[in-house]
Enzyme design. Sequence first.
Site, PDB file in Angstrom:
ATOM      1  N   GLY A   1       0.803  -1.343   0.110  1.00  0.00           N
ATOM      2  CA  GLY A   1       0.015  -0.061  -0.091  1.00  0.00           C
ATOM      3  C   GLY A   1       0.781   1.243   0.107  1.00  0.00           C
ATOM      4  O   GLY A   1       0.231   2.372  -0.604  1.00  0.00           O
TER       5      GLY A   1
ATOM      6  N   GLU B   1       4.719   4.191   5.796  1.00  0.00           N
ATOM      7  CA  GLU B   1       3.634   3.173   5.717  1.00  0.00           C
ATOM      8  C   GLU B   1       2.371   3.888   5.418  1.00  0.00           C
ATOM      9  O   GLU B   1       2.094   5.342   5.527  1.00  0.00           O
ATOM     10  CB  GLU B   1       3.275   2.610   7.276  1.00  0.00           C
ATOM     11  CG  GLU B   1       1.838   2.023   7.572  1.00  0.00           C
ATOM     12  CD  GLU B   1       1.965   0.588   6.833  1.00  0.00           C
ATOM     13  OE1 GLU B   1       2.227   0.353   5.572  1.00  0.00           O
ATOM     14  OE2 GLU B   1       1.492  -0.429   7.494  1.00  0.00           O
ATOM     15  N   ASP B   2       1.430   3.510   4.432  1.00  0.00           N
ATOM     16  CA  ASP B   2       0.147   4.221   4.156  1.00  0.00           C
ATOM     17  C   ASP B   2      -0.700   4.527   5.050  1.00  0.00           C
ATOM     18  O   ASP B   2      -1.168   5.728   5.396  1.00  0.00           O
ATOM     19  CB  ASP B   2      -0.486   3.328   3.127  1.00  0.00           C
ATOM     20  CG  ASP B   2      -0.839   1.798   3.767  1.00  0.00           C
ATOM     21  OD1 ASP B   2      -0.716   1.507   4.710  1.00  0.00           O
ATOM     22  OD2 ASP B   2      -1.158   1.180   2.789  1.00  0.00           O
TER      23      ASP B   2
ATOM     24  N   ASP C   1      -3.222   2.099  11.586  1.00  0.00           N
ATOM     25  CA  ASP C   1      -4.662   1.595  11.950  1.00  0.00           C
ATOM     26  C   ASP C   1      -4.710   1.144  13.432  1.00  0.00           C
ATOM     27  O   ASP C   1      -4.719   2.029  14.272  1.00  0.00           O
ATOM     28  CB  ASP C   1      -5.148   0.472  11.006  1.00  0.00           C
ATOM     29  CG  ASP C   1      -6.821   0.419  10.839  1.00  0.00           C
ATOM     30  OD1 ASP C   1      -7.452   1.214  11.373  1.00  0.00           O
ATOM     31  OD2 ASP C   1      -7.114  -1.119  10.626  1.00  0.00           O
TER      32      ASP C   1
ATOM     33  N   PHE D   1     -13.110   2.846   6.013  1.00  0.00           N
ATOM     34  CA  PHE D   1     -12.256   2.308   5.058  1.00  0.00           C
ATOM     35  C   PHE D   1     -11.984   2.787   3.829  1.00  0.00           C
ATOM     36  O   PHE D   1     -12.811   3.174   3.040  1.00  0.00           O
ATOM     37  CB  PHE D   1     -12.874   0.813   4.935  1.00  0.00           C
ATOM     38  CG  PHE D   1     -11.901  -0.203   4.094  1.00  0.00           C
ATOM     39  CD1 PHE D   1     -11.102  -0.698   4.930  1.00  0.00           C
ATOM     40  CD2 PHE D   1     -11.875  -0.208   2.864  1.00  0.00           C
ATOM     41  CE1 PHE D   1      -9.964  -1.654   4.431  1.00  0.00           C
ATOM     42  CE2 PHE D   1     -10.892  -1.252   2.070  1.00  0.00           C
ATOM     43  CZ  PHE D   1     -10.118  -1.751   2.988  1.00  0.00           C
TER      44      PHE D   1
END
Length: 184
Positions: free
Chosen positions: A48, A102-103, A106, A155
């Site tokens: 990602g 990192e994208d 979460d 999302f």
Amino acid sequence: MDKSAIDPHIERILLSNSEIISRVKEIAAQVSGDYRGKQLTIVTVLKGSVFFAADLLRFLTIDRDIDFVCTSSYIGANSVSKVQLVADLSSNPKGKNILLVEDIADTGLTLNYLRDNLKERGAASVAVCVLLDKPAARKVAVEIAYRGFTIEDFFVVGYGLDYEEKFRELPYIGVLKQSVYNNK
Ligand code: 5GP
């Protein structure tokens, strides 16, 4: 943006490409200032983060190189989510100044795992850079040195982020329509 240009699976655009790119330029300027005179290794978390890392690399004005890791998560003992490395760096991280790119943060589990792993292997420094931060979903604390945008617990897809390997190519970041995953 022209409405007809929006993918029909996307509920709405959260961040346009120009918003993303101007923020990436700001982060690159900040990182370049912080690492002036040092060699920086961008460790990109596949898949990602490739668009973000590539743009960041382009806009940095310091000596830099790029490497890649790939992780996956699984449910371990006591139903606790665990992260494992499925593809490792091409060279030893020992003594390197690493920017972990990192994208999205979460739960924080991936970044926590990678940061500990790189430190254990003797990296001189490890700082975390994320394009998106979803603090509402956090399970473990993660120290983020560079953050593009803080978003709500949606999302999202596009600019590298996927749903079942689709939508990575979208130039913007959008909220995926719920019907896409409800109608599976
Ligand atoms: P964490 O270990 O922080 O829970 O996991 C981060 C990874 O989960 C990201 O690299 C990404 O692959 C995935 N992820 C978390 N939230 C989203 C989201 O909103 N959209 C997409 N496409 N992937 C997400």
